[in-house]
Write a protein that holds these residues in place. Structure first.
Motif: not given
Length: 193
Positions: A80-81, A88-90, A107-110, A131-138
């Motif tokens: 896990a990372h 997220f932890i994935y 599973l972690f994808f864009s 679903r999330a966006r970096s800088g915005t959050g969930y």
């Protein structure tokens, strides 16, 4: 006879060196909430990793019309990372013994929209998709079910399907039969003289 043995050894080495990636067809359907659905094609390694699962090496498809742009790699694979944005932890691992399931943390994808997605199992029948966006959050979260089937099987898991042999297996079978035929033919010609 030496040429036959050398040919078989070369074929075995070639087949062992070209392990085929496994392809999985994944369909997610929400039981309520968004994201509503995902249709994914997931590539995995064919060999078990250090945690007893299959490392996920690629993903394509779409989540609610948002085209998947790729797998977000796990630098600590298969352990896990934490994602770079801390959301997220994935681990990007699929467990395929018995009924196949994505791990939890999953599973972690864009996506093309700039969103990040995390799909993971709570248990064998319940999944969550964030679903999330970096800088915005969930941005969204749903619980639902996943249908997961390995491409190339005659039928899906749980229905008694068997695997279709890979091209390398066919090549080895044909080479083996040819070697047996050559040995039998040589024995016949030696016995005649």
């Amino acid at each position: 006879m030496g040429k036959i043995v050398a040919g078989l050894c070369a074929a075995l080495a070639l087949a062992a060196g070209r392990a085929q990636a496994a392809t999985w067809i994944v369909t997610y359907a929400s039981a309520g909430g968004a994201p509503l659905s995902a249709s994914l094609t997931v590539q995995t390694a064919d060999t078990l990793d250090a945690v007893g699962g299959l490392d996920i090496t690629g993903v394509t498809g779409a989540v609610d019309g948002d085209a998947v742009t790729g797998l977000i790699l796990n630098p600590g694979q298969p352990f896990a990372h934490l994602s770079a944005d801390g959301l997220f932890i994935y681990d990007n691992v699929l467990f395929a013994t018995g009924a196949p399931v994505f791990s939890n943390p999953g599973l972690f994808f864009s996506g093309a929209s700039g969103s990040e997605y995390n799909l993971f199992s709570d248990n064998a029948s319940t999944y969550e998709l964030y679903r999330a966006r970096s800088g915005t959050g969930y941005l969204a979260h749903s619980r639902g079910a996943v249908t997961l089937a390995r491409a190339g099987l005659i039928s899906t898991f749980g229905a008694g399907g068997g695997a279709v042999p890979e091209p390398a297996a066919w090549a080895l079978t044909i080479l083996g039969l040819g070697a047996v035929g050559a040995v039998m033919r040589r024995r016949r010609s030696l016995a005649a003289t």
